[in-house]
Design a protein around this motif. Structure first.
Motif, PDB file in Angstrom:
ATOM      1  N   LEU A  11       0.866  -1.174   0.000  1.00 43.38           N
ATOM      2  CA  LEU A  11       0.000   0.000   0.000  1.00 43.38           C
ATOM      3  C   LEU A  11       0.906   1.228   0.000  1.00 43.38           C
ATOM      4  O   LEU A  11       1.685   1.416   0.937  1.00 43.38           O
ATOM      5  CB  LEU A  11      -0.889  -0.039   1.233  1.00 43.38           C
ATOM      6  CG  LEU A  11      -2.160   0.798   1.310  1.00 43.38           C
ATOM      7  CD1 LEU A  11      -3.038   0.566   0.094  1.00 43.38           C
ATOM      8  CD2 LEU A  11      -2.912   0.462   2.586  1.00 43.38           C
ATOM      9  N   SER A  12       0.831   2.004  -1.059  1.00 47.48           N
ATOM     10  CA  SER A  12       1.676   3.197  -1.173  1.00 47.48           C
ATOM     11  C   SER A  12       0.847   4.436  -0.869  1.00 47.48           C
ATOM     12  O   SER A  12      -0.088   4.768  -1.609  1.00 47.48           O
ATOM     13  CB  SER A  12       2.271   3.288  -2.579  1.00 47.48           C
ATOM     14  OG  SER A  12       3.085   2.170  -2.853  1.00 47.48           O
ATOM     15  N   LEU A  13       1.181   5.096   0.211  1.00 53.12           N
ATOM     16  CA  LEU A  13       0.403   6.242   0.685  1.00 53.12           C
ATOM     17  C   LEU A  13       1.329   7.325   1.204  1.00 53.12           C
ATOM     18  O   LEU A  13       2.534   7.108   1.365  1.00 53.12           O
ATOM     19  CB  LEU A  13      -0.555   5.805   1.797  1.00 53.12           C
ATOM     20  CG  LEU A  13      -1.664   4.825   1.409  1.00 53.12           C
ATOM     21  CD1 LEU A  13      -2.350   4.267   2.651  1.00 53.12           C
ATOM     22  CD2 LEU A  13      -2.689   5.511   0.495  1.00 53.12           C
ATOM     23  N   SER A  14       0.748   8.470   1.477  1.00 51.68           N
ATOM     24  CA  SER A  14       1.503   9.601   2.034  1.00 51.68           C
ATOM     25  C   SER A  14       1.097   9.822   3.486  1.00 51.68           C
ATOM     26  O   SER A  14      -0.028   9.460   3.874  1.00 51.68           O
ATOM     27  CB  SER A  14       1.228  10.857   1.216  1.00 51.68           C
ATOM     28  OG  SER A  14       1.629  10.691  -0.121  1.00 51.68           O
ATOM     29  N   GLY A  16      -0.541  11.328   6.618  1.00 48.37           N
ATOM     30  CA  GLY A  16      -1.814  12.029   6.714  1.00 48.37           C
ATOM     31  C   GLY A  16      -2.951  11.310   6.021  1.00 48.37           C
ATOM     32  O   GLY A  16      -4.127  11.590   6.301  1.00 48.37           O
ATOM     33  N   GLU A  17      -2.622  10.392   5.126  1.00 47.94           N
ATOM     34  CA  GLU A  17      -3.675   9.648   4.425  1.00 47.94           C
ATOM     35  C   GLU A  17      -4.201   8.509   5.296  1.00 47.94           C
ATOM     36  O   GLU A  17      -3.580   8.082   6.272  1.00 47.94           O
ATOM     37  CB  GLU A  17      -3.153   9.112   3.094  1.00 47.94           C
ATOM     38  CG  GLU A  17      -2.922  10.190   2.046  1.00 47.94           C
ATOM     39  CD  GLU A  17      -2.718   9.609   0.661  1.00 47.94           C
ATOM     40  OE1 GLU A  17      -1.723   8.861   0.462  1.00 47.94           O
ATOM     41  OE2 GLU A  17      -3.545   9.890  -0.230  1.00 47.94           O
ATOM     42  N   ARG A  18      -5.339   7.975   4.883  1.00 47.68           N
ATOM     43  CA  ARG A  18      -5.990   6.870   5.581  1.00 47.68           C
ATOM     44  C   ARG A  18      -5.586   5.555   4.921  1.00 47.68           C
ATOM     45  O   ARG A  18      -5.543   5.451   3.692  1.00 47.68           O
ATOM     46  CB  ARG A  18      -7.506   7.046   5.482  1.00 47.68           C
ATOM     47  CG  ARG A  18      -8.355   5.970   6.118  1.00 47.68           C
ATOM     48  CD  ARG A  18      -9.807   6.256   5.786  1.00 47.68           C
ATOM     49  NE  ARG A  18     -10.737   5.302   6.370  1.00 47.68           N
ATOM     50  CZ  ARG A  18     -11.335   5.466   7.541  1.00 47.68           C
ATOM     51  NH1 ARG A  18     -11.100   6.532   8.251  1.00 47.68           N
ATOM     52  NH2 ARG A  18     -12.179   4.558   7.990  1.00 47.68           N
ATOM     53  N   ALA A  19      -5.272   4.556   5.759  1.00 43.59           N
ATOM     54  CA  ALA A  19      -4.894   3.246   5.241  1.00 43.59           C
ATOM     55  C   ALA A  19      -5.925   2.221   5.685  1.00 43.59           C
ATOM     56  O   ALA A  19      -6.323   2.200   6.856  1.00 43.59           O
ATOM     57  CB  ALA A  19      -3.511   2.849   5.757  1.00 43.59           C
ATOM     58  N   ALA A  20      -6.342   1.378   4.758  1.00 50.16           N
ATOM     59  CA  ALA A  20      -7.262   0.293   5.071  1.00 50.16           C
ATOM     60  C   ALA A  20      -6.643  -1.010   4.591  1.00 50.16           C
ATOM     61  O   ALA A  20      -6.435  -1.200   3.381  1.00 50.16           O
ATOM     62  CB  ALA A  20      -8.616   0.520   4.411  1.00 50.16           C
ATOM     63  N   LEU A  21      -6.319  -1.886   5.536  1.00 53.38           N
ATOM     64  CA  LEU A  21      -5.676  -3.157   5.234  1.00 53.38           C
ATOM     65  C   LEU A  21      -6.679  -4.279   5.466  1.00 53.38           C
ATOM     66  O   LEU A  21      -7.341  -4.320   6.508  1.00 53.38           O
ATOM     67  CB  LEU A  21      -4.459  -3.365   6.147  1.00 53.38           C
ATOM     68  CG  LEU A  21      -3.199  -2.546   5.908  1.00 53.38           C
ATOM     69  CD1 LEU A  21      -3.430  -1.061   6.131  1.00 53.38           C
ATOM     70  CD2 LEU A  21      -2.072  -3.057   6.805  1.00 53.38           C
ATOM     71  N   SER A  22      -6.739  -5.207   4.523  1.00 56.91           N
ATOM     72  CA  SER A  22      -7.716  -6.292   4.595  1.00 56.91           C
ATOM     73  C   SER A  22      -7.063  -7.617   4.965  1.00 56.91           C
ATOM     74  O   SER A  22      -5.931  -7.910   4.560  1.00 56.91           O
ATOM     75  CB  SER A  22      -8.420  -6.426   3.242  1.00 56.91           C
ATOM     76  OG  SER A  22      -9.243  -7.574   3.211  1.00 56.91           O
ATOM     77  N   GLY A 102       1.195 -10.691   5.136  1.00 62.64           N
ATOM     78  CA  GLY A 102       1.648  -9.340   5.415  1.00 62.64           C
ATOM     79  C   GLY A 102       1.244  -8.322   4.364  1.00 62.64           C
ATOM     80  O   GLY A 102       1.104  -8.638   3.178  1.00 62.64           O
ATOM     81  N   THR A 103       1.029  -7.091   4.814  1.00 60.11           N
ATOM     82  CA  THR A 103       0.834  -5.936   3.935  1.00 60.11           C
ATOM     83  C   THR A 103       1.882  -4.905   4.290  1.00 60.11           C
ATOM     84  O   THR A 103       2.006  -4.521   5.454  1.00 60.11           O
ATOM     85  CB  THR A 103      -0.566  -5.321   4.099  1.00 60.11           C
ATOM     86  OG1 THR A 103      -1.546  -6.190   3.554  1.00 60.11           O
ATOM     87  CG2 THR A 103      -0.648  -3.970   3.383  1.00 60.11           C
ATOM     88  N   LYS A 104       2.634  -4.479   3.291  1.00 58.10           N
ATOM     89  CA  LYS A 104       3.647  -3.444   3.503  1.00 58.10           C
ATOM     90  C   LYS A 104       3.027  -2.085   3.210  1.00 58.10           C
ATOM     91  O   LYS A 104       2.496  -1.859   2.112  1.00 58.10           O
ATOM     92  CB  LYS A 104       4.856  -3.671   2.604  1.00 58.10           C
ATOM     93  CG  LYS A 104       5.960  -2.639   2.798  1.00 58.10           C
ATOM     94  CD  LYS A 104       7.147  -2.932   1.902  1.00 58.10           C
ATOM     95  CE  LYS A 104       8.260  -1.930   2.117  1.00 58.10           C
ATOM     96  NZ  LYS A 104       9.431  -2.193   1.249  1.00 58.10           N
ATOM     97  N   VAL A 105       3.085  -1.194   4.182  1.00 55.39           N
ATOM     98  CA  VAL A 105       2.625   0.178   3.986  1.00 55.39           C
ATOM     99  C   VAL A 105       3.865   1.033   3.754  1.00 55.39           C
ATOM    100  O   VAL A 105       4.722   1.154   4.639  1.00 55.39           O
ATOM    101  CB  VAL A 105       1.821   0.683   5.195  1.00 55.39           C
ATOM    102  CG1 VAL A 105       1.394   2.124   4.974  1.00 55.39           C
ATOM    103  CG2 VAL A 105       0.597  -0.210   5.424  1.00 55.39           C
ATOM    104  N   GLU A 106       3.976   1.555   2.546  1.00 50.87           N
ATOM    105  CA  GLU A 106       5.162   2.319   2.183  1.00 50.87           C
ATOM    106  C   GLU A 106       4.802   3.740   1.773  1.00 50.87           C
ATOM    107  O   GLU A 106       3.644   4.015   1.383  1.00 50.87           O
ATOM    108  CB  GLU A 106       5.926   1.627   1.057  1.00 50.87           C
ATOM    109  CG  GLU A 106       5.163   1.563  -0.249  1.00 50.87           C
ATOM    110  CD  GLU A 106       5.987   0.976  -1.383  1.00 50.87           C
ATOM    111  OE1 GLU A 106       6.980   0.255  -1.132  1.00 50.87           O
ATOM    112  OE2 GLU A 106       5.646   1.258  -2.544  1.00 50.87           O
ATOM    113  N   ILE A 107       5.792   4.597   1.881  1.00 53.14           N
ATOM    114  CA  ILE A 107       5.581   5.988   1.473  1.00 53.14           C
ATOM    115  C   ILE A 107       5.605   6.069  -0.041  1.00 53.14           C
ATOM    116  O   ILE A 107       6.533   5.594  -0.692  1.00 53.14           O
ATOM    117  CB  ILE A 107       6.670   6.902   2.061  1.00 53.14           C
ATOM    118  CG1 ILE A 107       6.636   6.857   3.589  1.00 53.14           C
ATOM    119  CG2 ILE A 107       6.506   8.330   1.568  1.00 53.14           C
ATOM    120  CD1 ILE A 107       7.708   7.666   4.268  1.00 53.14           C
TER     121      ILE A 107
END
Lengths: 107, 123
Positions: A11-14, A16-22, A102-107
């Motif tokens: 999941l590529s986000l900045s 301040g953004e909202r993350a939703a992982l399933s 696993g889910t990787k949350v990256e910038i």
């Protein structure tokens, strides 16, 4: 074995953004699901247990929801320290206890 | 606050036996907990190996085909993992962890982890 499928893989986000992982289970695990955060070079850390209860010391921006086969970990507003890998884990049906991939949350 | 620390050889020969110990400090190795081993292959996810209760009751991952044995030493406040007939596929970062038992019907969960120890299987 109960298979836990996490999506997306990345999941590529900045900030301040909202993350939703399933996390989807191959059969019902009721509410017997927990979420863990793992940063590089560190052990996993408990975030959520019983599908929706925040562990001690976990910020309120982390929340969990779902029951049965479909679960979501939501980070309401990403902080720089939240970029990490997140795992779900079931302790409903044994053997064995299982983790999602696993889910990787990256910038 | 409880702390867990893994120790053991970092290199094991193929077909040999992997032996790791987890020293527990800050609390007794008893009470409402399972004492667990989890591993993580390089760049991969988490795999539950097995766990032990203070009574000596154990649970193991069937995928290991009986190769894993977990024991507990209350006098030394530590627990151990032995895994026989290792291959390169057993190369991983091995974590010991504590699982809190919710007797009231909630989900048990990992509440404390060691930092992990890397075990490489190679000749």
């Amino acid at each position: 074995d109960i298979l836990l499928t996490q999506s997306p893989a990345t999941l590529s986000l900045s900030p301040g953004e909202r993350a939703a992982l399933s996390c989807r289970a191959s059969q019902s695990v009721s509410h017997f699901l927990s979420w863990y955060q793992q940063k590089p070079g560190q052990a996993p850390r408990l975030l959520i247990y019983d599908a929706s209860k925040r562990a001690t010391g976990i910020p309120a921006r982390f929340s969990g929801s779902g029951s049965g086969t479909d679960f979501t970990l939501t980070i309401s507003s990403l902080e720089p320290e939240d970029f990490a890998v997140y795992y779900c884990h079931q302790r409903s049906n044994w053997p064995p206890w299982t983790f999602g991939q696993g889910t990787k949350v990256e910038i | 606050q409880v702390q867990l620390q893994e120790s053991g050889p970092g290199l094991v020969k193929p077909s040999g036996t992997l032996s790791l110990t987890c020293a527990v400090s800050g609390g007794p190795i008893s009470g409402s907990f399972w004492w667990s081993w989890v591993r993580q292959s390089p760049g991969k996810g988490l795999e539950w190996i097995g766990e032990i209760y203070e009574s000596g009751n154990t649970k193991y991952n069937p995928s290991l085909k009986g190769r894993a044995t977990i024991s507990l030493d209350k006098t030394e406040n530590q627990f151990s993992l032995k895994m026989s007939s290792v291959t390169a596929a057993d190369t991983a970062l091995y974590y010991c962890a504590r699982v809190f038992i919710q007797w009231g019907g909630g989900s048990d969960y990992f509440d404390s982890w060691g930092q992990g120890t890397l075990v490489t299987v190679s000749s």
